[in-house]
Design a protein around this motif. Structure first.
Motif, PDB file in Angstrom:
ATOM      1  N   THR A 204      -5.216  -3.093  -9.965  1.00  0.00           N
ATOM      2  CA  THR A 204      -5.437  -4.071  -8.889  1.00  0.00           C
ATOM      3  C   THR A 204      -5.869  -5.438  -9.425  1.00  0.00           C
ATOM      4  O   THR A 204      -6.383  -6.267  -8.673  1.00  0.00           O
ATOM      5  CB  THR A 204      -6.496  -3.546  -7.897  1.00  0.00           C
ATOM      6  OG1 THR A 204      -7.712  -3.265  -8.619  1.00  0.00           O
ATOM      7  CG2 THR A 204      -6.025  -2.271  -7.221  1.00  0.00           C
TER       8      THR A 204
ATOM      9  N   PHE B 223      -6.481   3.001  -4.022  1.00  0.00           N
ATOM     10  CA  PHE B 223      -5.690   2.561  -5.176  1.00  0.00           C
ATOM     11  C   PHE B 223      -6.170   3.241  -6.458  1.00  0.00           C
ATOM     12  O   PHE B 223      -5.369   3.652  -7.297  1.00  0.00           O
ATOM     13  CB  PHE B 223      -5.767   1.037  -5.319  1.00  0.00           C
ATOM     14  CG  PHE B 223      -5.145   0.297  -4.164  1.00  0.00           C
ATOM     15  CD1 PHE B 223      -3.922   0.691  -3.637  1.00  0.00           C
ATOM     16  CD2 PHE B 223      -5.773  -0.801  -3.600  1.00  0.00           C
ATOM     17  CE1 PHE B 223      -3.337   0.013  -2.569  1.00  0.00           C
ATOM     18  CE2 PHE B 223      -5.208  -1.489  -2.537  1.00  0.00           C
ATOM     19  CZ  PHE B 223      -3.984  -1.080  -2.019  1.00  0.00           C
ATOM     20  N   GLN B 224      -7.462   3.372  -6.595  1.00  0.00           N
ATOM     21  CA  GLN B 224      -8.019   4.007  -7.790  1.00  0.00           C
ATOM     22  C   GLN B 224      -7.578   5.464  -7.895  1.00  0.00           C
ATOM     23  O   GLN B 224      -7.353   5.977  -8.998  1.00  0.00           O
ATOM     24  CB  GLN B 224      -9.549   3.913  -7.758  1.00  0.00           C
ATOM     25  CG  GLN B 224     -10.213   4.332  -9.058  1.00  0.00           C
ATOM     26  CD  GLN B 224     -11.727   4.132  -9.019  1.00  0.00           C
ATOM     27  OE1 GLN B 224     -12.310   3.894  -7.970  1.00  0.00           O
ATOM     28  NE2 GLN B 224     -12.361   4.248 -10.175  1.00  0.00           N
TER      29      GLN B 224
ATOM     30  N   TYR C  46     -11.946  -6.409   3.566  1.00  0.00           N
ATOM     31  CA  TYR C  46     -11.151  -5.233   3.194  1.00  0.00           C
ATOM     32  C   TYR C  46     -12.087  -4.090   2.820  1.00  0.00           C
ATOM     33  O   TYR C  46     -13.020  -4.259   2.023  1.00  0.00           O
ATOM     34  CB  TYR C  46     -10.231  -5.564   2.018  1.00  0.00           C
ATOM     35  CG  TYR C  46      -9.217  -4.498   1.711  1.00  0.00           C
ATOM     36  CD1 TYR C  46      -8.197  -4.199   2.605  1.00  0.00           C
ATOM     37  CD2 TYR C  46      -9.264  -3.789   0.514  1.00  0.00           C
ATOM     38  CE1 TYR C  46      -7.249  -3.218   2.318  1.00  0.00           C
ATOM     39  CE2 TYR C  46      -8.326  -2.812   0.216  1.00  0.00           C
ATOM     40  CZ  TYR C  46      -7.324  -2.531   1.129  1.00  0.00           C
ATOM     41  OH  TYR C  46      -6.395  -1.558   0.847  1.00  0.00           O
TER      42      TYR C  46
ATOM     43  N   VAL D 124      -8.881 -11.600  -3.678  1.00  0.00           N
ATOM     44  CA  VAL D 124      -9.800 -11.387  -2.565  1.00  0.00           C
ATOM     45  C   VAL D 124     -10.242 -12.772  -2.084  1.00  0.00           C
ATOM     46  O   VAL D 124     -10.911 -13.513  -2.813  1.00  0.00           O
ATOM     47  CB  VAL D 124     -11.029 -10.554  -2.976  1.00  0.00           C
ATOM     48  CG1 VAL D 124     -11.944 -10.346  -1.775  1.00  0.00           C
ATOM     49  CG2 VAL D 124     -10.592  -9.210  -3.558  1.00  0.00           C
TER      50      VAL D 124
ATOM     51  N   THR E  28       0.837  -1.205   0.000  1.00  0.00           N
ATOM     52  CA  THR E  28       0.000   0.000   0.000  1.00  0.00           C
ATOM     53  C   THR E  28       0.867   1.248   0.000  1.00  0.00           C
ATOM     54  O   THR E  28       0.696   2.149  -0.839  1.00  0.00           O
ATOM     55  CB  THR E  28      -0.934  -0.005   1.218  1.00  0.00           C
ATOM     56  OG1 THR E  28      -1.739  -1.188   1.180  1.00  0.00           O
ATOM     57  CG2 THR E  28      -1.833   1.220   1.231  1.00  0.00           C
TER      58      THR E  28
ATOM     59  N   TRP F 121      -9.924   0.207  -1.864  1.00  0.00           N
ATOM     60  CA  TRP F 121     -10.014   0.147  -3.323  1.00  0.00           C
ATOM     61  C   TRP F 121     -10.052   1.553  -3.917  1.00  0.00           C
ATOM     62  O   TRP F 121      -9.449   1.816  -4.969  1.00  0.00           O
ATOM     63  CB  TRP F 121     -11.256  -0.643  -3.744  1.00  0.00           C
ATOM     64  CG  TRP F 121     -11.244  -2.059  -3.250  1.00  0.00           C
ATOM     65  CD1 TRP F 121     -12.076  -2.610  -2.310  1.00  0.00           C
ATOM     66  CD2 TRP F 121     -10.354  -3.116  -3.643  1.00  0.00           C
ATOM     67  NE1 TRP F 121     -11.760  -3.934  -2.102  1.00  0.00           N
ATOM     68  CE2 TRP F 121     -10.713  -4.270  -2.908  1.00  0.00           C
ATOM     69  CE3 TRP F 121      -9.291  -3.190  -4.552  1.00  0.00           C
ATOM     70  CZ2 TRP F 121     -10.049  -5.485  -3.046  1.00  0.00           C
ATOM     71  CZ3 TRP F 121      -8.615  -4.399  -4.689  1.00  0.00           C
ATOM     72  CH2 TRP F 121      -8.999  -5.524  -3.952  1.00  0.00           C
ATOM     73  N   GLN F 122     -10.753   2.462  -3.249  1.00  0.00           N
ATOM     74  CA  GLN F 122     -10.812   3.846  -3.724  1.00  0.00           C
ATOM     75  C   GLN F 122      -9.440   4.507  -3.645  1.00  0.00           C
ATOM     76  O   GLN F 122      -9.076   5.323  -4.501  1.00  0.00           O
ATOM     77  CB  GLN F 122     -11.839   4.627  -2.898  1.00  0.00           C
ATOM     78  CG  GLN F 122     -13.273   4.181  -3.127  1.00  0.00           C
ATOM     79  CD  GLN F 122     -14.250   4.854  -2.189  1.00  0.00           C
ATOM     80  OE1 GLN F 122     -13.872   5.648  -1.318  1.00  0.00           O
ATOM     81  NE2 GLN F 122     -15.539   4.535  -2.339  1.00  0.00           N
TER      82      GLN F 122
ATOM     83  N   GLU G 260     -13.952  -0.693   1.389  1.00  0.00           N
ATOM     84  CA  GLU G 260     -14.082  -0.029   0.100  1.00  0.00           C
ATOM     85  C   GLU G 260     -13.115   1.151  -0.012  1.00  0.00           C
ATOM     86  O   GLU G 260     -12.613   1.476  -1.107  1.00  0.00           O
ATOM     87  CB  GLU G 260     -15.527   0.449  -0.083  1.00  0.00           C
ATOM     88  CG  GLU G 260     -15.795   1.197  -1.379  1.00  0.00           C
ATOM     89  CD  GLU G 260     -15.533   0.364  -2.627  1.00  0.00           C
ATOM     90  OE1 GLU G 260     -15.178   0.955  -3.667  1.00  0.00           O
ATOM     91  OE2 GLU G 260     -15.659  -0.880  -2.546  1.00  0.00           O
TER      92      GLU G 260
END
Length: 302
Positions: free
Chosen positions: A71, A64-65, A56, A76, A34, A61-62, A58
């Motif tokens: 990803t 990384f986006q 994990y 998962v 990360t 994920w946001q 949300e």
């Protein structure tokens, strides 16, 4: 600027609980992959390899986006995401591990899409040497394989780590780990021994005292960027690696001293806030300012 080279990065994706002199945090986004990807993603396209549980958040994920981090190679799994807890001393000179809950990370076996194995830059984050070796062997065409490690692996699996070093182009390691692995307390001697183990370049990180670059017979010392207050040093080494490789992504003829300076500048953002919050405030302009400040303060010594 030349076309940026893609970085394939493998490491831990975690939820951290921290106790520091400046406050506590629970279940914040962390892990070597990360910190690395957020740092490198400021400068370069990153493809991340890792595993998380179905718990994990949300928010991760946001995150990384927000840096356009690919990803597709993150698994998962049913179970819990890797969790780690740490407590820093009042002067940040020591850190105690409060707990380690591996969760789905315990049986992690990296899977990498065929096309992504051709990535020119590969970062082997601070994970079990067996996993590092498996990824290195899947990416034989890489221009640079950059490896990080830690005291645990040096202590438990020195022979396996030796195999990783033979596969690595560049090693990033801190002063204590370098001494632990080589038995050499003098940095230049430790660097020489590490270079003889396989890597073409060794960077020994010295915390607040900067970093030493060793390439062949040459040794260069790079200071840190002066910050007002350390809040949370977690992930500084991975952020350093992200800046270092982000620079390599952009350079057709890399200057490794410049790479270390960019790494040092990037790490300075990390320690100014909890988790990745200050890293996310970094911009190319702010980074360039810190790089210039470091260059202006440099004195050649090891």
């Amino acid at each position: 600027m030349d076309k940026q080279k893609t970085i394939l990065a493998v490491g831990s994706i975690a939820l951290d609980t921290l106790e520091t002199p400046h406050g506590n945090r629970q279940d914040i986004l962390g892990g070597s992959a990360t910190y690395f990807s957020i740092s490198a993603g400021l400068l370069a396209p990153v493809k991340l390899v890792g595993v998380v549980g179905n718990d994990y958040p949300e928010e991760g994920w946001q995150l990384f986006q927000s840096r356009n981090i690919n990803t597709d190679n993150i698994l998962v799994e049913n179970g819990s995401t890797f969790r780690w807890g740490g407590k820093y001393s009042n002067d940040y000179s020591t850190r105690d591990t409060l707990f380690t809950e591996l969760g789905v990370f315990e049986n992690f076996s990296p899977t990498i899409q065929e096309a992504d194995r051709l990535s020119p830059l590969v970062f082997l984050g601070n994970i079990h040497p067996d996993l590092q070796s498996s990824v290195a062997k899947l990416t034989p065409s890489a221009e640079y394989i950059v490896t990080d490690t830690m005291n645990l692996w040096i202590d438990l699996f020195p022979e396996k780590l030796k195999e990783v070093l033979k596969l690595s182009t560049i090693l990033l390691i801190n002063h204590e780990e370098a001494e632990q692995y080589t038995g050499q307390s003098e940095i230049s001697n430790a660097a020489s021994e590490l270079l003889s183990a396989g890597p073409e370049i060794v960077v020994i990180k010295k915390g607040a005292d900067g970093a030493c670059l060793a390439q062949g017979e040459s040794r260069h010392s790079v200071p840190v960027f002066p910050i007002n207050q350390v809040i949370d040093p977690t992930g500084a080494g991975d952020s350093f690696a992200g800046g270092f490789m982000g620079y390599l992504s952009q350079a057709s003829q890399p200057d490794f001293l410049e790479a270390v300076i960019v790494g040092s500048a990037m790490a300075s953002f990390c320690v100014e806030g909890f988790g990745v919050e200050s890293l996310l405030q970094a911009t190319p302009t702010l980074l360039a300012h810190r790089v210039e400040t470091i260059k202006n303060s440099m004195v050649e010594k090891v």
